[in-house]
Design a protein around this motif. Structure first.
Motif, short mmCIF file in Angstrom:
data_model
loop_
_atom_site.label_atom_id
_atom_site.label_comp_id
_atom_site.label_asym_id
_atom_site.label_seq_id
_atom_site.Cartn_x
_atom_site.Cartn_y
_atom_site.Cartn_z
N ALA A 191 0.84 -1.19 0.00
CA ALA A 191 0.00 0.00 0.00
C ALA A 191 0.88 1.24 0.00
N VAL A 192 0.34 2.31 -0.53
CA VAL A 192 0.99 3.62 -0.49
C VAL A 192 0.04 4.54 0.26
N PHE A 193 0.52 5.10 1.37
CA PHE A 193 -0.27 6.03 2.16
C PHE A 193 0.13 7.46 1.80
N ASN A 194 -0.84 8.28 1.49
CA ASN A 194 -0.60 9.70 1.24
C ASN A 194 -0.35 10.41 2.57
N LEU A 214 -1.59 3.22 8.67
CA LEU A 214 -2.21 2.06 9.30
C LEU A 214 -2.78 2.50 10.64
N ASP A 215 -4.03 2.16 10.90
CA ASP A 215 -4.69 2.51 12.17
C ASP A 215 -5.49 1.32 12.67
N VAL A 216 -4.80 0.31 13.18
CA VAL A 216 -5.46 -0.83 13.78
C VAL A 216 -5.47 -0.57 15.28
N GLY A 217 -6.63 -0.13 15.78
CA GLY A 217 -6.76 0.27 17.17
C GLY A 217 -6.66 -0.91 18.13
N PRO A 218 -6.70 -0.62 19.42
CA PRO A 218 -6.56 -1.67 20.43
C PRO A 218 -7.61 -2.77 20.27
N HIS A 219 -7.13 -4.02 20.31
CA HIS A 219 -7.99 -5.18 20.22
C HIS A 219 -7.33 -6.36 20.95
N PRO A 220 -8.14 -7.27 21.50
CA PRO A 220 -7.58 -8.36 22.32
C PRO A 220 -7.29 -9.63 21.53
N HIS A 221 -6.39 -10.44 22.10
CA HIS A 221 -6.11 -11.79 21.60
C HIS A 221 -5.84 -12.69 22.80
N ILE A 222 -6.18 -13.97 22.69
CA ILE A 222 -5.86 -14.97 23.71
C ILE A 222 -5.48 -16.27 23.03
N GLY A 223 -4.63 -17.06 23.71
CA GLY A 223 -4.31 -18.41 23.26
C GLY A 223 -3.52 -18.53 21.98
N LEU A 224 -2.93 -17.43 21.51
CA LEU A 224 -2.22 -17.41 20.23
C LEU A 224 -0.85 -16.78 20.37
N ALA A 225 -0.03 -16.96 19.34
CA ALA A 225 1.22 -16.23 19.20
C ALA A 225 1.24 -15.65 17.79
N ALA A 226 1.84 -14.47 17.63
CA ALA A 226 1.86 -13.81 16.32
C ALA A 226 3.28 -13.42 15.95
N MET A 227 3.54 -13.51 14.64
CA MET A 227 4.80 -13.06 14.08
C MET A 227 4.45 -12.07 12.96
N TYR A 242 6.24 -9.63 10.08
CA TYR A 242 7.47 -9.34 9.35
C TYR A 242 7.17 -8.20 8.39
N LEU A 243 7.93 -7.13 8.52
CA LEU A 243 7.69 -5.95 7.69
C LEU A 243 8.69 -5.91 6.53
N ILE A 244 8.17 -5.74 5.31
CA ILE A 244 8.98 -5.66 4.10
C ILE A 244 9.24 -4.21 3.73
N ASP A 245 8.24 -3.34 3.93
CA ASP A 245 8.36 -1.92 3.59
C ASP A 245 7.51 -1.12 4.57
N GLY A 246 7.96 0.08 4.89
CA GLY A 246 7.20 0.96 5.77
C GLY A 246 7.62 0.82 7.22
N GLU A 247 6.77 1.32 8.10
CA GLU A 247 7.05 1.27 9.53
C GLU A 247 5.73 1.27 10.29
N ILE A 248 5.67 0.47 11.35
CA ILE A 248 4.52 0.49 12.25
C ILE A 248 5.00 0.52 13.69
N VAL A 249 4.14 1.00 14.57
CA VAL A 249 4.43 1.00 15.99
C VAL A 249 3.40 0.10 16.67
N HIS A 250 3.90 -0.90 17.38
CA HIS A 250 3.08 -1.82 18.16
C HIS A 250 3.07 -1.32 19.61
N ARG A 251 1.88 -1.21 20.20
CA ARG A 251 1.72 -0.88 21.61
C ARG A 251 0.83 -1.96 22.22
N GLY A 304 3.80 10.76 4.37
CA GLY A 304 3.31 9.70 3.49
C GLY A 304 4.31 8.56 3.52
N SER A 305 3.84 7.34 3.25
CA SER A 305 4.75 6.19 3.34
C SER A 305 4.20 4.99 2.59
#
Length: 143
Positions: free
Chosen positions: A49-52, A57-70, A72-81, A118-119
């Motif tokens: 994707a190309v962001f102007n 990316l705006d994936v707001g707070p959401h829960p997870h249980i019983g899983l593990a996630a990986m 891998y970023l190829i291009d761009g930047e995100i911040v995980h909180r 933009g990114s």
């Protein structure tokens, strides 16, 4: 689905596109043909994707249980909180590991600096079901 002579099953799953935060995510799992393949519960291609300017990316707070996630970023930047108080910037070629275990809430967003100019954005994310004995383990997100 086809079966080889060796008895090993080949599974070919169609890719569905889901709109997320202004761009398409290509989701292989789950599908109408199966919730999981082995331990894999979710498998996504995010972008490309190309962001102007002022988009991202705006994936707001959401829960997870019983899983593990990986992730891998190829291009761009995100911040995980997350609810453990951890903040992690993820850049191209880097991997983020998160164990949800007994429960975690997290968000993923484009950082303000990248949003201002933009990114680009492109990556993959795989979610794996934890073995039963680890499903209720303490959540962890090593930086």
């Amino acid at each position: 689905m086809s079966i080889r002579q060796t008895g090993v099953t080949d599974i070919v799953l169609p890719v569905a596109s889901e709109p997320v935060s202004g761009f398409k995510v290509r989701r292989v799992l789950p599908s109408r043909y199966g919730r999981m393949v082995g331990p894999f519960v979710l498998f996504d291609q995010m972008g490309p994707a190309v962001f102007n300017t002022s988009q991202g990316l705006d994936v707001g707070p959401h829960p997870h249980i019983g899983l593990a996630a990986m992730t891998y970023l190829i291009d761009g930047e995100i911040v995980h909180r997350d609810s453990l108080g951890k903040v992690q910037a993820l850049r191209p070629g880097e991997v983020s590991w998160m164990t949800a275990g007994s429960g975690i809430v997290h968000s993923e967003r484009t950082p303000p600096e990248a949003r201002a100019s933009g990114s680009n954005f492109f990556g993959i994310q795989a979610w794996v079901a934890l073995p039963c004995r680890h499903e209720e383990a303490a959540a962890d997100c090593p930086l």
